[in-house]
Design a protein around this motif. Structure first.
Motif, short mmCIF file in Angstrom:
data_model
loop_
_atom_site.label_atom_id
_atom_site.label_comp_id
_atom_site.label_asym_id
_atom_site.label_seq_id
_atom_site.Cartn_x
_atom_site.Cartn_y
_atom_site.Cartn_z
N ALA A 50 0.30 -3.57 -1.57
CA ALA A 50 1.45 -2.90 -0.98
C ALA A 50 2.34 -3.89 -0.22
O ALA A 50 1.97 -5.05 -0.01
N ASP A 51 3.52 -3.42 0.21
CA ASP A 51 4.42 -4.27 0.97
C ASP A 51 3.78 -4.71 2.29
O ASP A 51 3.99 -5.83 2.75
N ILE A 52 3.03 -3.80 2.91
CA ILE A 52 2.31 -4.12 4.15
C ILE A 52 0.85 -4.28 3.76
O ILE A 52 0.08 -3.31 3.73
N GLY A 53 0.44 -5.50 3.43
CA GLY A 53 -0.85 -5.70 2.80
C GLY A 53 -1.94 -6.25 3.68
O GLY A 53 -3.05 -6.50 3.19
N THR A 54 -1.67 -6.47 4.98
CA THR A 54 -2.69 -7.01 5.86
C THR A 54 -2.69 -6.26 7.19
O THR A 54 -1.71 -5.63 7.58
N ALA A 55 -3.82 -6.37 7.90
CA ALA A 55 -3.92 -5.76 9.22
C ALA A 55 -2.91 -6.38 10.17
O ALA A 55 -2.29 -5.68 11.00
N ALA A 56 -2.71 -7.68 10.06
CA ALA A 56 -1.76 -8.36 10.94
C ALA A 56 -0.34 -7.85 10.71
O ALA A 56 0.42 -7.64 11.66
N SER A 57 0.04 -7.65 9.45
CA SER A 57 1.39 -7.14 9.17
C SER A 57 1.54 -5.70 9.64
O SER A 57 2.62 -5.30 10.11
N CYS A 58 0.47 -4.89 9.53
CA CYS A 58 0.53 -3.52 10.08
C CYS A 58 0.74 -3.56 11.58
O CYS A 58 1.55 -2.80 12.13
N GLN A 59 0.00 -4.42 12.27
CA GLN A 59 0.14 -4.50 13.72
C GLN A 59 1.54 -4.93 14.11
O GLN A 59 2.15 -4.35 15.02
N ARG A 60 2.08 -5.94 13.42
CA ARG A 60 3.44 -6.39 13.73
C ARG A 60 4.45 -5.28 13.49
O ARG A 60 5.39 -5.11 14.29
N GLU A 61 4.25 -4.52 12.43
CA GLU A 61 5.18 -3.44 12.12
C GLU A 61 5.14 -2.36 13.20
O GLU A 61 6.19 -1.86 13.63
N ILE A 62 3.95 -2.00 13.64
CA ILE A 62 3.82 -0.98 14.68
C ILE A 62 4.43 -1.48 15.98
O ILE A 62 5.17 -0.75 16.68
N GLU A 63 4.13 -2.72 16.35
CA GLU A 63 4.67 -3.26 17.60
C GLU A 63 6.19 -3.33 17.58
O GLU A 63 6.85 -3.00 18.58
N ALA A 64 6.75 -3.71 16.44
CA ALA A 64 8.22 -3.75 16.33
C ALA A 64 8.82 -2.36 16.43
O ALA A 64 9.87 -2.15 17.06
#
Length: 346
Positions: A50-64
């Motif tokens: 998927a476009d958001i393929g890692t835990a780190a990218s999920c966290q960054r997306e939520i924080e943003a």
């Protein structure tokens, strides 16, 4: 509300191979939401494709999102729509949505299923056997069934080697499971074309298969009416349905839908998918991706809503970092305690 994050590596007991590839584990994101001293817990199990393929990218997306949108409402329905309008991935928001529902249930002093007005009732889950060599299937199936006490097996087919390989795999699993008296289901994960799907569904019906899930690729949805007409087995779609608004377009050419909390964005949209599917006379199923017991507990809290359940990813973890749910006579069972019932233990 205060948000905190933890990324944990999850290792699968057995690698899971499907028609599109193989996974051996994942790094999942666990989100805690605190309000007035009460904490709710959620989980994101990202999909590497998927476009958001890692835990780190999920966290960054939520924080943003939190920085841009300001305080999140405690109402999961309103919050889900705000997140959807902002374009958040379903995986990221699933973690927040699950945490919000857990928080609300804990604040109310109720199990999540009771907060939602549901009974503690569910059908037994399937456990999954991935695409493996025949000799591995013969060894692995008895071990899985003896260890879990499961009453249904979901067999992954759609082997890139073709339907002869699929037939050999199914027969090996059926023979290995014969002494356990379990039901058999098939998930092709979009690995067939219409011709192969028709042939396989007829062949599988003769061998006692209950249903077939996602026989065709998502980009072949327009071929579903031809497959549906004269089908030998019920057809459930998974990858073809992400949110409730996807259901009506396929309602006349499938028998049911398989929702996943990661795929739809959590409990909130799962409730809408069930309502939409039922309004169209369709069967319902809940499945999973690479979740621990945290997200599985949230899904199991909705268990009374489904005709079929496939909540088994936590059973293939070594170890599961969370605890709280049990498998009772093949049923994924949540405790009668506030929240969804799962907590991080390691």
């Amino acid at each position: 509300m205060n948000f905190s994050f933890e990324q944990l590596a999850l290792k699968k007991r057995y690698p899971l191979r499907i028609s599109r590839g193989e996974t051996t584990g994942s790094v999942n994101l666990f989100v805690s939401v605190e309000s007035a001293g009460v904490v709710g817990l959620g989980e994101a199990a990202p999909d590497a494709t998927a476009d958001i393929g890692t835990a780190a990218s999920c966290q960054r997306e939520i924080e943003a999102f939190l920085e841009a949108s300001g305080p999140v409402t405690l109402d999961p329905h309103d919050a889900w729509q705000v997140a959807r309008d902002a374009g958040l991935s379903s995986y990221s928001w699933a973690a927040v949505d699950i945490a919000l529902w857990d928080l609300l249930a804990r604040q109310a002093g109720l199990p999540l299923f009771r907060l939602l007005g549901l009974p503690l009732r569910a059908v037994p889950t399937s456990v999954t056997i991935g695409i493996v060599p025949i000799e591995v299937a013969r060894e692995r199936v008895p071990e899985i069934l003896a260890r879990t006490g499961a009453r249904y097996l979901k067999i992954k087919l759609g082997n890139p080697a073709g339907i002869d390989a699929d037939k050999a795999m199914f027969e090996a699993v059926r023979e290995s499971a014969s002494t356990f008296g379990v039901g058999l289901r098939v998930d092709a994960n979009g690995g067939w074309d219409v011709t192969d799907a028709k042939q396989m569904m007829n062949w599988l019906k003769e061998r006692g298969c209950d249903y077939v899930e996602q026989p065709l690729p998502v980009d072949a949805n327009d071929a579903l009416p031809a497959l549906f007409s004269g089908r030998a087995l019920p057809i459930f779609v998974d990858e073809s349905i992400r949110v409730a608004s996807d259901v009506p377009a396929l309602a006349d050419c499938v028998d049911g839908v398989n929702l996943k909390l990661m795929k739809c964005g959590g409990v909130t949209e799962a409730l809408r998918i069930v309502a939409t599917a039922r309004a169209h006379g369709l069967g319902t199923m809940i499945g999973c991706m690479g979740e621990s017991s945290v997200a599985i507990a949230a899904g199991a809290s909705l268990g009374a809503l489904f005709d079929h359940i496939d909540l088994d990813s936590h059973l293939n973890l070594a170890p599961d970092p969370a605890s709280g749910i049990t498998l009772v006579d093949g049923v994924v069972t949540v405790p009668d305690s506030p929240g969804h019932g799962a907590t991080i233990t390691c």
